[in-house]
Design a protein around this motif. Structure first.
Motif, PDB file in Angstrom:
ATOM      1  N   LYS A 161       0.836  -1.203   0.000  1.00 45.92           N
ATOM      2  CA  LYS A 161       0.000   0.000   0.000  1.00 45.92           C
ATOM      3  C   LYS A 161       0.870   1.253   0.000  1.00 45.92           C
ATOM      4  CE  LYS A 161      -4.168  -1.837   2.208  1.00 45.92           C
ATOM      5  NZ  LYS A 161      -5.188  -1.616   3.269  1.00 45.92           N
ATOM      6  N   TRP A 162       0.340   2.306  -0.591  1.00 46.69           N
ATOM      7  CA  TRP A 162       1.009   3.603  -0.592  1.00 46.69           C
ATOM      8  C   TRP A 162      -0.063   4.684  -0.529  1.00 46.69           C
ATOM      9  CZ3 TRP A 162       0.956   0.168  -4.671  1.00 46.69           C
ATOM     10  CH2 TRP A 162       0.214   0.528  -5.791  1.00 46.69           C
ATOM     11  N   SER A 163       0.342   5.898  -0.191  1.00 49.45           N
ATOM     12  CA  SER A 163      -0.622   6.991  -0.083  1.00 49.45           C
ATOM     13  C   SER A 163       0.031   8.305  -0.463  1.00 49.45           C
ATOM     14  CB  SER A 163      -1.181   7.083   1.346  1.00 49.45           C
ATOM     15  OG  SER A 163      -0.135   7.304   2.277  1.00 49.45           O
ATOM     16  N   GLU A 164      -0.785   9.244  -0.942  1.00 50.77           N
ATOM     17  CA  GLU A 164      -0.279  10.565  -1.303  1.00 50.77           C
ATOM     18  C   GLU A 164       0.197  11.279  -0.044  1.00 50.77           C
ATOM     19  OE1 GLU A 164      -2.926  12.939  -3.560  1.00 50.77           O
ATOM     20  OE2 GLU A 164      -3.392  11.355  -5.014  1.00 50.77           O
ATOM     21  N   GLY A 165       1.275  12.008  -0.181  1.00 57.19           N
ATOM     22  CA  GLY A 165       1.792  12.763   0.945  1.00 57.19           C
ATOM     23  C   GLY A 165       2.768  12.000   1.812  1.00 57.19           C
ATOM     24  N   SER A 166       2.959  10.713   1.515  1.00 54.52           N
ATOM     25  CA  SER A 166       3.921   9.917   2.278  1.00 54.52           C
ATOM     26  C   SER A 166       4.908   9.267   1.321  1.00 54.52           C
ATOM     27  CB  SER A 166       3.213   8.833   3.088  1.00 54.52           C
ATOM     28  OG  SER A 166       4.172   7.971   3.695  1.00 54.52           O
ATOM     29  N   PRO A 167       6.199   9.355   1.627  1.00 49.17           N
ATOM     30  CA  PRO A 167       7.200   8.733   0.750  1.00 49.17           C
ATOM     31  C   PRO A 167       7.350   7.236   1.002  1.00 49.17           C
ATOM     32  CG  PRO A 167       8.299   9.792   2.579  1.00 49.17           C
ATOM     33  CD  PRO A 167       6.828  10.088   2.748  1.00 49.17           C
ATOM     34  N   LEU A 168       6.663   6.725   2.026  1.00 46.12           N
ATOM     35  CA  LEU A 168       6.873   5.342   2.438  1.00 46.12           C
ATOM     36  C   LEU A 168       5.888   4.374   1.782  1.00 46.12           C
ATOM     37  CD1 LEU A 168       7.503   5.856   6.261  1.00 46.12           C
ATOM     38  CD2 LEU A 168       9.203   5.507   4.458  1.00 46.12           C
ATOM     39  N   VAL A 224       3.436  -4.160  10.555  1.00 46.33           N
ATOM     40  CA  VAL A 224       3.482  -3.512   9.243  1.00 46.33           C
ATOM     41  C   VAL A 224       4.924  -3.100   8.971  1.00 46.33           C
ATOM     42  CG1 VAL A 224       2.724  -1.521   7.895  1.00 46.33           C
ATOM     43  CG2 VAL A 224       1.118  -2.672   9.439  1.00 46.33           C
ATOM     44  N   ILE A 225       5.389  -3.329   7.755  1.00 41.80           N
ATOM     45  CA  ILE A 225       6.747  -2.948   7.367  1.00 41.80           C
ATOM     46  C   ILE A 225       6.665  -1.690   6.512  1.00 41.80           C
ATOM     47  CG2 ILE A 225       8.834  -3.658   6.138  1.00 41.80           C
ATOM     48  CD1 ILE A 225       7.933  -6.576   6.652  1.00 41.80           C
ATOM     49  N   GLU A 226       7.409  -0.657   6.876  1.00 46.29           N
ATOM     50  CA  GLU A 226       7.426   0.589   6.113  1.00 46.29           C
ATOM     51  C   GLU A 226       8.817   0.801   5.519  1.00 46.29           C
ATOM     52  OE1 GLU A 226       4.049   3.400   8.123  1.00 46.29           O
ATOM     53  OE2 GLU A 226       6.081   3.556   8.921  1.00 46.29           O
ATOM     54  N   VAL A 227       8.864   1.010   4.214  1.00 49.79           N
ATOM     55  CA  VAL A 227      10.140   1.184   3.523  1.00 49.79           C
ATOM     56  C   VAL A 227       9.995   2.253   2.446  1.00 49.79           C
ATOM     57  CG1 VAL A 227      10.956  -1.182   3.904  1.00 49.79           C
ATOM     58  CG2 VAL A 227       9.548  -0.659   1.901  1.00 49.79           C
ATOM     59  N   ASN A 234      12.715   2.531  -3.068  1.00 49.40           N
ATOM     60  CA  ASN A 234      13.935   1.872  -3.547  1.00 49.40           C
ATOM     61  C   ASN A 234      14.420   0.768  -2.614  1.00 49.40           C
ATOM     62  OD1 ASN A 234      14.900   3.382  -1.425  1.00 49.40           O
ATOM     63  ND2 ASN A 234      16.480   4.452  -2.597  1.00 49.40           N
ATOM     64  N   GLN A 235      13.670   0.521  -1.533  1.00 47.78           N
ATOM     65  CA  GLN A 235      14.043  -0.532  -0.594  1.00 47.78           C
ATOM     66  C   GLN A 235      13.188  -1.788  -0.748  1.00 47.78           C
ATOM     67  OE1 GLN A 235      13.550   1.916   2.983  1.00 47.78           O
ATOM     68  NE2 GLN A 235      15.761   1.831   3.318  1.00 47.78           N
ATOM     69  N   VAL A 236      12.277  -1.766  -1.709  1.00 47.53           N
ATOM     70  CA  VAL A 236      11.423  -2.932  -1.929  1.00 47.53           C
ATOM     71  C   VAL A 236      11.453  -3.310  -3.409  1.00 47.53           C
ATOM     72  CG1 VAL A 236       9.366  -1.497  -2.228  1.00 47.53           C
ATOM     73  CG2 VAL A 236       9.108  -3.906  -1.620  1.00 47.53           C
ATOM     74  N   ARG A 237      11.508  -4.596  -3.657  1.00 48.91           N
ATOM     75  CA  ARG A 237      11.541  -5.114  -5.027  1.00 48.91           C
ATOM     76  C   ARG A 237      10.421  -6.133  -5.185  1.00 48.91           C
ATOM     77  NH1 ARG A 237      16.237  -9.113  -7.221  1.00 48.91           N
ATOM     78  NH2 ARG A 237      15.373  -9.563  -9.284  1.00 48.91           N
ATOM     79  N   VAL A 238       9.435  -5.799  -6.003  1.00 51.56           N
ATOM     80  CA  VAL A 238       8.307  -6.700  -6.245  1.00 51.56           C
ATOM     81  C   VAL A 238       8.710  -7.748  -7.279  1.00 51.56           C
ATOM     82  CG1 VAL A 238       5.954  -6.858  -7.161  1.00 51.56           C
ATOM     83  CG2 VAL A 238       6.580  -4.976  -5.624  1.00 51.56           C
ATOM     84  N   LEU A 239       8.377  -9.015  -6.985  1.00 52.15           N
ATOM     85  CA  LEU A 239       8.732 -10.121  -7.877  1.00 52.15           C
ATOM     86  C   LEU A 239       7.511 -10.894  -8.374  1.00 52.15           C
ATOM     87  CD1 LEU A 239      11.880 -11.507  -6.043  1.00 52.15           C
ATOM     88  CD2 LEU A 239      11.812 -10.227  -8.174  1.00 52.15           C
ATOM     89  N   GLY A 240       6.336 -10.420  -8.024  1.00 55.69           N
ATOM     90  CA  GLY A 240       5.146 -11.101  -8.508  1.00 55.69           C
ATOM     91  C   GLY A 240       3.901 -10.602  -7.803  1.00 55.69           C
ATOM     92  N   VAL A 241       2.744 -10.780  -8.454  1.00 57.71           N
ATOM     93  CA  VAL A 241       1.462 -10.407  -7.864  1.00 57.71           C
ATOM     94  C   VAL A 241       0.595 -11.652  -7.714  1.00 57.71           C
ATOM     95  CG1 VAL A 241       1.541  -8.046  -8.722  1.00 57.71           C
ATOM     96  CG2 VAL A 241       0.489  -9.814 -10.129  1.00 57.71           C
ATOM     97  N   TYR A 242      -0.191 -11.654  -6.668  1.00 57.99           N
ATOM     98  CA  TYR A 242      -1.030 -12.793  -6.294  1.00 57.99           C
ATOM     99  C   TYR A 242      -2.158 -13.014  -7.299  1.00 57.99           C
ATOM    100  CZ  TYR A 242      -4.757 -15.061  -3.529  1.00 57.99           C
ATOM    101  OH  TYR A 242      -5.762 -15.870  -3.086  1.00 57.99           O
TER     102      TYR A 242
END
Length: 221
Positions: free
Chosen positions: A173-180, A192-195, A198-206
């Motif tokens: 999840k992401w939201s406007e106004g937050s870089p995380l 909940v993990i907040e990053v 550039n600290q997360v790499r998606v490798l697939g969607v469910y």
């Protein structure tokens, strides 16, 4: 000698094959040179196929499919019309480093019918209960489509975080106004993990999952 002109249908097929080959080679960690050696086709010929310059004849298509341990329809989508399912690589966990579907990462193959035209690229064995509230429990088999980012906010993805060697299954999840970027567990017992992006790499969607003991499909996403 390559033909100087292709029909619109053939041009579409060439583009489809090019995109599929690039994706499969990336997933399996196979280079064009490796594929050339396995198929005994010239590297220039492989390069032409991968870069969408020429159309693969049926004989070479079968050679390439066999070498990559995929179906012809995984490379040339026009073959999918008569096909209801394919062999789906099962991986025990998501690793950083070499291709996601490199031979050493594949535990086996699942033969499972998806009723529509969408076919998963791989299956992942769930080991923990972090998505239990979403109905995904430890021991379930999750079907994933390879993607480098989520299709929509709140989608369940397989991701590598920071420099972790092993990936995780979370709702992104992401939201406007937050870089995380938030990676949300489906279990209140987990944090909940907040990053940063550039600290997360998606490798697939469910896409869906089932419980092996019953082979009953639970859901599709």
């Amino acid at each position: 000698m390559a033909r100087s002109k292709y029909t619109e249908v053939e041009l579409g097929m060439i583009a489809d094959i090019s995109g599929n080959l690039k994706r499969i080679l990336h997933l399996k960690g196979v280079s064009q040179t490796d594929l050339s050696n396995k198929t005994e086709l010239p590297t220039s010929t492989i390069s032409d196929y991968v870069n969408g310059k020429t159309l693969i004849p049926p004989g070479n298509l079968q050679k390439i499919a066999d070498s990559l341990n995929v179906l012809k329809s995984d490379i040339n989508s026009s073959f999918k019309k008569a096909q209801s399912y394919k062999s789906i690589p099962l991986i025990d966990r998501i690793f950083a480093g070499e291709g996601l579907l490199a031979e050493q990462n594949v535990e086996g193959y699942i033969h499972y019918p998806f009723l529509d035209s969408r076919q998963p690229d791989y299956a992942l064995k769930v080991k923990y209960d972090s998505m239990a509230d979403a109905g995904i429990e430890s021991g379930d088999i999750v079907f994933m489509r390879y993607a480098q980012w989520a299709d929509y906010n709140g989608q369940i993805v397989a991701a590598l975080i920071n420099n972790d060697k092993e990936g995780t299954l979370k709702r992104i999840k992401w939201s406007e106004g937050s870089p995380l970027i938030k990676l949300m567990p489906g279990n209140s017992k987990h944090k909940v993990i907040e990053v940063l992006p550039n600290q997360v790499r998606v490798l697939g969607v469910y896409m869906g999952h089932f419980r092996p003991e019953s082979h009953e499909e639970i859901a599709k996403g």
